[in-house]
Write an enzyme that holds these catalytic residues in place. Structure first.
Site, PDB file in Angstrom:
ATOM      1  N   HIS A   1       0.859  -1.188   0.000  1.00 44.79           N
ATOM      2  CA  HIS A   1       0.000   0.000   0.000  1.00 44.79           C
ATOM      3  C   HIS A   1       0.895   1.238   0.000  1.00 44.79           C
ATOM      4  O   HIS A   1       2.014   1.209   0.532  1.00 44.79           O
ATOM      5  CB  HIS A   1      -0.876   0.025   1.245  1.00 44.79           C
ATOM      6  CG  HIS A   1      -1.948  -1.016   1.262  1.00 44.79           C
ATOM      7  ND1 HIS A   1      -3.071  -0.886   2.030  1.00 44.79           N
ATOM      8  CD2 HIS A   1      -2.075  -2.197   0.609  1.00 44.79           C
ATOM      9  CE1 HIS A   1      -3.847  -1.942   1.857  1.00 44.79           C
ATOM     10  NE2 HIS A   1      -3.254  -2.754   1.007  1.00 44.79           N
TER      11      HIS A   1
ATOM     12  N   CYS B   1      -2.393  -0.233   7.475  1.00 43.34           N
ATOM     13  CA  CYS B   1      -1.704   1.049   7.359  1.00 43.34           C
ATOM     14  C   CYS B   1      -1.915   1.919   8.597  1.00 43.34           C
ATOM     15  O   CYS B   1      -0.978   2.565   9.070  1.00 43.34           O
ATOM     16  CB  CYS B   1      -2.160   1.764   6.097  1.00 43.34           C
ATOM     17  SG  CYS B   1      -1.671   0.869   4.594  1.00 43.34           S
TER      18      CYS B   1
ATOM     19  N   GLU C   1       0.835   3.908   1.767  1.00 43.95           N
ATOM     20  CA  GLU C   1       1.242   4.346   3.116  1.00 43.95           C
ATOM     21  C   GLU C   1       2.384   3.496   3.646  1.00 43.95           C
ATOM     22  O   GLU C   1       3.345   4.022   4.219  1.00 43.95           O
ATOM     23  CB  GLU C   1       0.063   4.258   4.099  1.00 43.95           C
ATOM     24  CG  GLU C   1      -1.142   5.084   3.701  1.00 43.95           C
ATOM     25  CD  GLU C   1      -2.184   4.280   2.928  1.00 43.95           C
ATOM     26  OE1 GLU C   1      -3.378   4.581   3.105  1.00 43.95           O
ATOM     27  OE2 GLU C   1      -1.809   3.374   2.152  1.00 43.95           O
TER      28      GLU C   1
END
Length: 147
Positions: free
Chosen positions: A46, A79, A48
């Protein structure tokens, strides 16, 4: 948030879900990243997570105290948990995520008083731009018969 949106656009151009994230400290950009789950065949890639890893590497410390993370989409459980564990001071995000949001929508991990760190949160920043980017991406995916 504009820089995070630029990252999100790069993800979309590369065929991945258009989510972007940037990390800054004291007004200086430390890290930027975009979703690479499809590109890298990695469910943890991801935006993040990648930005947190890059920022920790740039600073030489896993504690990202004093840092602000800006993301185009409300972070998920993974995250949000990483944001807390990294001791990030402030989170700014654009679009809410009604299916997986773990900051405000489904869970409130970043402000849970049972955890050892809480994060200052600013939500809805350029939310329409962030949401439109995602909607356009998924509309095109469905038109191509992709899920």
């Amino acid at each position: 948030m504009e820089l995070a949106l630029q990252q999100a656009r790069l993800a979309g151009q590369a065929g991945d879900v258009p989510v972007g994230a940037v990390i800054a400290r004291e007004g200086k950009l430390i890290a930027s990243a975009f979703n690479r789950r499809i590109i890298d065949a990695d469910p943890t890639a991801h935006a993040e997570m990648l930005a947190i890893r890059a920022a920790a590497g740039a600073l030489g410390d896993w504690r990202l105290e004093g840092c602000t993370l800006a993301a185009t989409l409300e972070p998920c459980c993974m995250c949000a948990g990483a944001i807390v564990l990294a001791r990030i001071a402030r989170l700014v995000y654009g679009a809410a995520d009604p299916k997986a949001g773990a900051v405000d929508t489904l869970y409130q991990l970043c402000s849970d008083t049972r955890l050892n760190h809480r994060v200052e949160i600013a939500s809805g920043v350029l939310a329409r731009d962030c949401a439109d980017l995602l909607s356009d991406f998924f509309r095109k995916q469905r038109a191509m018969g992709k899920k």
